[in-house]
Write a protein that holds these residues in place. Sequence first.
Motif, PDB file in Angstrom:
ATOM      1  N   TYR A 162      10.724  -1.334  -8.302  1.00  0.00           N
ATOM      2  CA  TYR A 162      11.974  -1.882  -7.761  1.00  0.00           C
ATOM      3  C   TYR A 162      11.779  -3.238  -7.074  1.00  0.00           C
ATOM      4  O   TYR A 162      12.217  -3.442  -5.945  1.00  0.00           O
ATOM      5  CB  TYR A 162      12.622  -0.891  -6.798  1.00  0.00           C
ATOM      6  N   GLY A 163      11.080  -4.125  -7.748  1.00  0.00           N
ATOM      7  CA  GLY A 163      10.935  -5.475  -7.218  1.00  0.00           C
ATOM      8  C   GLY A 163       9.626  -5.757  -6.514  1.00  0.00           C
ATOM      9  O   GLY A 163       9.306  -6.910  -6.230  1.00  0.00           O
ATOM     10  N   ASP A 164       8.843  -4.717  -6.215  1.00  0.00           N
ATOM     11  CA  ASP A 164       7.557  -4.893  -5.540  1.00  0.00           C
ATOM     12  C   ASP A 164       6.440  -4.272  -6.375  1.00  0.00           C
ATOM     13  O   ASP A 164       6.647  -3.271  -7.068  1.00  0.00           O
ATOM     14  CB  ASP A 164       7.550  -4.192  -4.171  1.00  0.00           C
ATOM     15  N   TRP A 165       5.242  -4.851  -6.269  1.00  0.00           N
ATOM     16  CA  TRP A 165       4.055  -4.205  -6.827  1.00  0.00           C
ATOM     17  C   TRP A 165       3.452  -3.327  -5.742  1.00  0.00           C
ATOM     18  O   TRP A 165       3.348  -3.738  -4.583  1.00  0.00           O
ATOM     19  CB  TRP A 165       3.050  -5.246  -7.308  1.00  0.00           C
ATOM     20  N   VAL A 166       3.087  -2.085  -6.114  1.00  0.00           N
ATOM     21  CA  VAL A 166       2.505  -1.150  -5.144  1.00  0.00           C
ATOM     22  C   VAL A 166       1.163  -0.657  -5.663  1.00  0.00           C
ATOM     23  O   VAL A 166       0.968  -0.482  -6.869  1.00  0.00           O
ATOM     24  CB  VAL A 166       3.436   0.061  -4.858  1.00  0.00           C
ATOM     25  N   ASP A 167       0.241  -0.445  -4.751  1.00  0.00           N
ATOM     26  CA  ASP A 167      -1.085   0.073  -5.081  1.00  0.00           C
ATOM     27  C   ASP A 167      -1.122   1.543  -4.684  1.00  0.00           C
ATOM     28  O   ASP A 167      -0.936   1.885  -3.509  1.00  0.00           O
ATOM     29  CB  ASP A 167      -2.159  -0.716  -4.320  1.00  0.00           C
ATOM     30  N   VAL A 168      -1.343   2.422  -5.684  1.00  0.00           N
ATOM     31  CA  VAL A 168      -1.299   3.870  -5.453  1.00  0.00           C
ATOM     32  C   VAL A 168      -2.717   4.433  -5.499  1.00  0.00           C
ATOM     33  O   VAL A 168      -3.415   4.306  -6.509  1.00  0.00           O
ATOM     34  CB  VAL A 168      -0.414   4.571  -6.503  1.00  0.00           C
ATOM     35  N   ARG A 171       0.853  -1.190   0.000  1.00  0.00           N
ATOM     36  CA  ARG A 171       0.000   0.000   0.000  1.00  0.00           C
ATOM     37  C   ARG A 171       0.887   1.239   0.000  1.00  0.00           C
ATOM     38  O   ARG A 171       1.541   1.544   1.001  1.00  0.00           O
ATOM     39  CB  ARG A 171      -0.919  -0.006   1.215  1.00  0.00           C
ATOM     40  N   PHE A 172       0.913   1.953  -1.092  1.00  0.00           N
ATOM     41  CA  PHE A 172       1.737   3.164  -1.188  1.00  0.00           C
ATOM     42  C   PHE A 172       1.193   4.211  -0.215  1.00  0.00           C
ATOM     43  O   PHE A 172      -0.010   4.442  -0.141  1.00  0.00           O
ATOM     44  CB  PHE A 172       1.719   3.703  -2.620  1.00  0.00           C
ATOM     45  N   SER A 173       2.095   4.815   0.544  1.00  0.00           N
ATOM     46  CA  SER A 173       1.737   5.788   1.594  1.00  0.00           C
ATOM     47  C   SER A 173       0.825   5.167   2.651  1.00  0.00           C
ATOM     48  O   SER A 173       0.139   5.873   3.385  1.00  0.00           O
ATOM     49  CB  SER A 173       1.053   7.032   1.006  1.00  0.00           C
ATOM     50  N   GLY A 174       0.793   3.817   2.716  1.00  0.00           N
ATOM     51  CA  GLY A 174      -0.005   3.128   3.722  1.00  0.00           C
ATOM     52  C   GLY A 174      -1.507   3.216   3.500  1.00  0.00           C
ATOM     53  O   GLY A 174      -2.293   2.937   4.417  1.00  0.00           O
ATOM     54  N   GLN A 175      -1.942   3.586   2.285  1.00  0.00           N
ATOM     55  CA  GLN A 175      -3.369   3.803   2.027  1.00  0.00           C
ATOM     56  C   GLN A 175      -4.041   2.544   1.478  1.00  0.00           C
ATOM     57  O   GLN A 175      -3.568   1.956   0.510  1.00  0.00           O
ATOM     58  CB  GLN A 175      -3.548   4.962   1.043  1.00  0.00           C
ATOM     59  N   ASP A 176      -5.167   2.178   2.079  1.00  0.00           N
ATOM     60  CA  ASP A 176      -5.951   1.011   1.678  1.00  0.00           C
ATOM     61  C   ASP A 176      -7.148   1.493   0.865  1.00  0.00           C
ATOM     62  O   ASP A 176      -8.081   2.103   1.402  1.00  0.00           O
ATOM     63  CB  ASP A 176      -6.416   0.257   2.926  1.00  0.00           C
ATOM     64  N   PHE A 177      -7.136   1.222  -0.446  1.00  0.00           N
ATOM     65  CA  PHE A 177      -8.173   1.728  -1.344  1.00  0.00           C
ATOM     66  C   PHE A 177      -9.570   1.290  -0.913  1.00  0.00           C
ATOM     67  O   PHE A 177     -10.493   2.108  -0.803  1.00  0.00           O
ATOM     68  CB  PHE A 177      -7.898   1.250  -2.777  1.00  0.00           C
ATOM     69  N   THR A 178      -9.734   0.011  -0.656  1.00  0.00           N
ATOM     70  CA  THR A 178     -11.059  -0.520  -0.322  1.00  0.00           C
ATOM     71  C   THR A 178     -11.617   0.125   0.945  1.00  0.00           C
ATOM     72  O   THR A 178     -12.773   0.563   0.991  1.00  0.00           O
ATOM     73  CB  THR A 178     -10.998  -2.049  -0.153  1.00  0.00           C
ATOM     74  N   ALA A 179     -10.788   0.217   1.981  1.00  0.00           N
ATOM     75  CA  ALA A 179     -11.239   0.800   3.251  1.00  0.00           C
ATOM     76  C   ALA A 179     -11.570   2.285   3.091  1.00  0.00           C
ATOM     77  O   ALA A 179     -12.579   2.773   3.621  1.00  0.00           O
ATOM     78  CB  ALA A 179     -10.167   0.605   4.321  1.00  0.00           C
ATOM     79  N   THR A 185      -2.029  13.030   1.080  1.00  0.00           N
ATOM     80  CA  THR A 185      -0.638  12.657   0.792  1.00  0.00           C
ATOM     81  C   THR A 185      -0.195  13.162  -0.589  1.00  0.00           C
ATOM     82  O   THR A 185       0.988  13.138  -0.901  1.00  0.00           O
ATOM     83  CB  THR A 185      -0.439  11.133   0.854  1.00  0.00           C
ATOM     84  N   PHE A 186      -1.145  13.576  -1.418  1.00  0.00           N
ATOM     85  CA  PHE A 186      -0.845  14.190  -2.720  1.00  0.00           C
ATOM     86  C   PHE A 186      -1.937  15.227  -2.974  1.00  0.00           C
ATOM     87  O   PHE A 186      -2.842  15.033  -3.771  1.00  0.00           O
ATOM     88  CB  PHE A 186      -0.819  13.130  -3.824  1.00  0.00           C
ATOM     89  N   PRO A 187      -1.860  16.354  -2.252  1.00  0.00           N
ATOM     90  CA  PRO A 187      -2.966  17.317  -2.235  1.00  0.00           C
ATOM     91  C   PRO A 187      -3.109  18.099  -3.543  1.00  0.00           C
ATOM     92  O   PRO A 187      -2.187  18.130  -4.368  1.00  0.00           O
ATOM     93  CB  PRO A 187      -2.581  18.247  -1.080  1.00  0.00           C
TER      94      PRO A 187
END
Length: 725
Positions: free
Chosen positions: A151-157, A31-39, A55-57
Motif C-alpha cells: 500500500y505505497g510502502d516497502w516493508v521488510d518482513v 520494519r514489519f512488526s518493528g523487527q530489525d533483521f540485522t540486529a 510475532t508469528f509463532p
Amino acid sequence: MPYTPSGFFCDRLIRERERRDGEGSLSKPLRFSGQDFTALRQECLAKKSLFEDDTFPASVESLGYRELGHKSNKVKNIVWRRPKEICENPQFIVGGASRTDICQGDLGDCWLLAAIACLTLNEKLLYRVVPQDQSYSEGYGGIFHFQFWRYGDWVDVVIDDRIPTFNNQLVFTKSAERNEFWSALLEKAYAKLHGSYEALKGGNTTEAMEDFTGGVTEFYEMKEAPKELYKIMKKALERGSMMGCSIDSLVPARFETRTVSGLVKGHAYSVTAVEECKQSQHKASKVRLVRLRNPWGQVEWNGPWSDNSKEWVSLSKGEKDQLQHQSAEDGEFWMSFEDFKKNYTKIEICNLTPDALEDDKIHKWTVSVNEGRWVRGCSAGGCRNYPDTFWTNPQFRLRLLEEDDDSEDNEVACSFVVSLMQKNRRKERKLGANLFTIGFAIYEVPKEMHGNKQHMQKDFFLFNSSKARCKSYINLREVTQRFRLSPGEYVIIPSTYEPHQEGEFILRVFSEKRNTSEEIENRIEADHTVPAPANAGEESEEDQQFRSLFQQIAADVSTMPGRPVSAWGSEMEVTANELKNVLNRVVSKHKDLNTEGFSLECCRSMIALVDMDGTGRLSLQEFRHLWNKIKQWQGIFRHYSSDQAGIINSYEMRNAINDAGFRLNNQLYDIITMRYANEGMNIDFDSFISCLVRLEAMFRAFQAFDQDGTIRLSVLEWLQLTMYA
C-alpha cells in the motif's frame, strides 16, 4: 476496526512522519512488526541460538482461523520443523531461483505461486523481494527476511525458518529440489504479512504481482482483447512485466477442475514466455507460441504444441533449443497463441511502470499516490446511486498539465491510469471482512473553480455528469483503468458501491506526462465570531428567564456554608453542576431538540471555554457569553435537523460545522463522526454542542501558541491544555 480511533490516528501520524524521513522506500523499508533483521540475526549469532519469532509463532494461530483453525482436523498432525530437521544439507537457493522451485502444496494459493513463478524471470526483481544475504551456512541463525510493497510502502518482513510439515514433508509450497527452501520461506513471510497461511487462500495473481513490484495491473478479457494482444504480451515480457492468466469456472462446484485438454478451470497460471518461430517445412509460415506454467508443478496442456506433440517436428533443433523445449511433467508447457486465446478467459499484466503497451515507445510515467479512508456516517457515501451521500466521499483533485507526445488526429489528450486499491481486507478476513465492491468516477472541474481546494458539494454532483468512470464496480482488491482526457482539472471520487462501508484505500494515478493529484483538503481554520451580548433592552423572554434562573441559583447557594465569595463582588458564580441544571431545565422545554440532557462533563468543557479568570465557575457575564454561543449553534442545528426529528444526520455534520465558522479536513470530519455520532449515525443536540465547544476551545488553545502554523509545547503545557478543555 483493528484500532481504537485515537490509536488509529496516532498510528497514521507516525506513518506520515516516517515517510517524511524516507522510511518505506526500497532503500529504507519499514520494519514489519518493528523487527530489525540485522540486529536480530546478530543477537542470535552472539547467543548461539536459533531465532524464534513470537510475532508469528509456530502455532495454530499462524496456520489459520477456520479450515486451519483450532477445531480443524487438518492441523492435528502438523509439526513445525526447521529445514535442518527435514533433510541433510538444506539450502536457501539451489542453482539459482527458478520457476520449477515453486510447487503448490495443500493451500489454495495458486494465485500467489503463479506470481512467484513470474518473479523468477527477472533477477533484479526477484532479489529485491528475496534478499541474497542469507543462507543455511554462513551467518545462519534460524532467521530470514523478505521485502514486499504494501500500500505505497516497502516493508521488510522477518521470519524464523520453522515450517509446517506432515510426515516430515512440507505441507504448503515446496521446491522440486527437496533441500531447497526459499519458496517455502517466501510463502511464510507473505502469510505473516496477512496474518496467517489460511488468509492466503483464494486470490488474484495481480495482487501478489503488485506486492512484489509496486507496479500497476491492467486486465484483458479474451473476448474483448485488442487485436494487438500478442504484441502487447511480448512487449510486456521484454520490459520485465509480470503476467498471469486463468480460465473462469462458471460453476462453483467445478472450481479447479481439469478439462479434457489438461487445463484447469478456476486456476491461476503464469505466462513465462511469448515467441514467434519459423516452421522448417513451411518456409513462409511462422507460428506464435506462448509458454505457461501451472503452479502445481504438474498437470499440463495436452493439445497442439504440448510437450510430446507432433508439432515440434516442424521446428529445427536450434529453434527448439532456443525455446528450451523439454518433455517433462513439470507443470510448464507451450501452446499456440490461437489456442491460448480460445482456452483462457482473462489475462493480467502487471507493469512495473504502466508503459503505453499499445505503441512502440517506452514512456516514463509520473506516479502520484494518495491514501484515504471511508468512514461510516461521514465519508462512506457509496456510489452515484446514492446522491444524498455520494458527495461526502473523499475527493482527489487531478491536474493534467501536459498532453501526450503521440496524440493522433490533432487530438490534444493526456493518457493516465487510475488505480483504486482497498487495504487490509485479506488480513481482516478472520474477523469476517470480505472485499468491498469498489469503483470510481471522474468529474471535470469548471474553469471558474480551478485552484479552489474546497470539497465539492452535493449540488455539483446533482447537476453534472461524470467525464469518465471505471467500467464497473467490482469486488476485487484493486480496480484499474486507462483513460485519455484533455488537459485540465478533474476530481476523482473513489467509493464503495453501497454507502456506510468502512475501510481504507490507496488511490494511485499514473500519467505519461506531468500530473498532480492530491486529496481535496479544506484549509483548517476557524472564524471566532462571537455573538455580541444582548443589552438589557433587547432581552427576550428566554433571556429574562435565564437571568431569573441565574439569580435564583445565586440566592439558593449564597447561604451555603463554605461557599466562596465571588471575585465579581456580591454576584455569585455558577458551577458546572449548576450550569447543567440551568441548561437542562431550559432545553427540556424545546420539544424539537432531541437530547438526553447535557452531562456534567460537557458542562465542565463549556465552563473551560469561557472561563477567563480560571476559577472553574461562571459569572453572569460569562454565562451570557456562553448562552449567546449556544443560541447561535442551536439555530444551525435546527437548520440541518432532519424531518424535525431533533437530530442531525452525520453526513450533514460537515455543513453544520462549516456554518459554525470552522473549516476542517476529511480526517477531522472522520474523527468527529466516530466521536459524536450514535449507532444510527445521527448526532443529537447535546453531542452537537459538545463538539463545537471542544472545537472552539482547541482552536483557541492552538492560536495562543501558534508560530507559523505549528506549535511547540512541553509535556506540562500539553497536559494543561488538554486536561482542562
